[in-house]
Motif scaffolding. Structure first.
Motif, PDB file in Angstrom:
ATOM      1  N   LYS A   1       8.716   2.727 -38.012  1.00 43.54           N
ATOM      2  CA  LYS A   1       7.793   3.615 -37.308  1.00 43.54           C
ATOM      3  C   LYS A   1       7.931   3.506 -35.789  1.00 43.54           C
ATOM      4  N   THR A   2       8.206   2.284 -35.318  1.00 47.88           N
ATOM      5  CA  THR A   2       8.356   2.102 -33.868  1.00 47.88           C
ATOM      6  C   THR A   2       9.478   2.956 -33.321  1.00 47.88           C
TER       7      THR A   2
ATOM      8  N   VAL B   1       7.656   9.766 -27.798  1.00 44.78           N
ATOM      9  CA  VAL B   1       6.827   9.199 -26.737  1.00 44.78           C
ATOM     10  C   VAL B   1       7.586   9.173 -25.411  1.00 44.78           C
TER      11      VAL B   1
ATOM     12  N   GLU C   1      10.475  17.988 -30.831  1.00 43.32           N
ATOM     13  CA  GLU C   1      10.435  16.836 -31.726  1.00 43.32           C
ATOM     14  C   GLU C   1      10.326  17.274 -33.183  1.00 43.32           C
TER      15      GLU C   1
ATOM     16  N   GLN D   1      10.803   5.557 -34.803  1.00 46.45           N
ATOM     17  CA  GLN D   1      10.507   6.966 -35.053  1.00 46.45           C
ATOM     18  C   GLN D   1       9.644   7.554 -33.945  1.00 46.45           C
ATOM     19  N   TYR D   2       8.692   6.751 -33.453  1.00 46.26           N
ATOM     20  CA  TYR D   2       7.777   7.236 -32.419  1.00 46.26           C
ATOM     21  C   TYR D   2       8.359   7.067 -31.020  1.00 46.26           C
TER      22      TYR D   2
END
Length: 250
Positions: free
Chosen positions: A187-188, A195, A79, A190-191
């Motif tokens: 951000k959602t 995840v 990542e 991006q993560y």
């Protein structure tokens, strides 16, 4: 018959990627170059990781946590590499846009940007399949198949191909999601990629349990479907917004 089975395993792992390559990427030399560069980069990263962990393997314990630590550190490294590739891509995008301005050509369209991300993601997926599946399939072309005690219901080579297909799907479309998230500052998104990558990796540990593949593989494909659906939602939204924006200009 085993030659046919071996070819079938390869096509199962990489067949959808081959179809996507033929339909989308093969028409543009720049996308082909992006795919090849991404595949080489991710393959080298996996080789580097394997070289580091080779000093500690095999673990002299039946516990699952050392393998979880290997997966955690591997995902973290990959990542971080994804973020590096994003920054590299932004520099390349600026160079291409500057060149387009000089020759009075249009800049990269949003579809071009998403296709570049798709090619980069497919390179990640293909590298994963080559490293974890294709490299193991040479015996599959021999006179017999192979089973492991923990998953005696399904041939080992078939399990490898099925898992490889799931990861190819996850890696291919996660790159589109991640690049979109970086571009929009979402951000959602991006993560989402790290995840899902971590969860998918951890789900493979279920295969260490007796009969675990019967549970682990469906869960892994659940993550692949989630990734594909979320990517489709993002692409639809961004294309719709782009059409509305262009409509307001006229």
């Amino acid at each position: 018959m085993t030659v046919a089975a071996g070819i079938g395993y390869v096509l199962l792992a990489l067949g959808p990627s081959l179809s996507l390559f033929t339909a989308v990427i093969s028409h543009k030399p720049f996308l082909i170059l992006t795919l090849l560069s991404s595949t080489l980069t991710w393959l080298m990263s996996l080789i580097a990781l394997s070289a580091v962990w080779r000093a500690f393997l095999p673990f002299k314990t039946a516990a699952w946590w050392p393998y979880a630590f290997v997966i955690l550190t591997s995902v973290a490294f990959q990542e971080a590499l994804r973020i590096f590739l994003w920054r590299l891509y932004k520099r390349m995008e600026a160079i291409l846009d500057a060149f387009a301005d000089r020759v009075s050509k249009p800049r990269l369209f949003i579809t071009d940007k998403m296709q570049i991300a798709l090619a980069g993601g497919m390179g990640h997926g293909v590298a994963h399949a080559v490293f974890f599946c294709i490299s193991l399939l040479t015996p599959a072309f021999g006179p017999a198949t192979y089973y492991v005690e923990k998953c005696s219901q399904i041939p080992f080579f078939l399990v490898s191909a099925i898992i490889a297909l799931a990861f190819v799907t996850i890696h291919t479309f996660s790159m589109v999601i991640a690049f979109s998230g970086y571009s929009e500052g979402n951000k959602t998104d991006q993560y989402f990629a790290p995840v899902v990558h971590l969860i998918a990796g951890m789900l493979t540990l279920i295969n260490l349990a007796s009969g675990g593949c019967i549970i682990g593989i469906p869960l892994l494909y659940g993550m692949a479907i989630l990734t594909l659906a979320h990517c489709g939602k993002i692409v639809w939204r961004r294309l719709s917004e782009n059409r509305r924006r262009q409509g307001n200009l006229y």
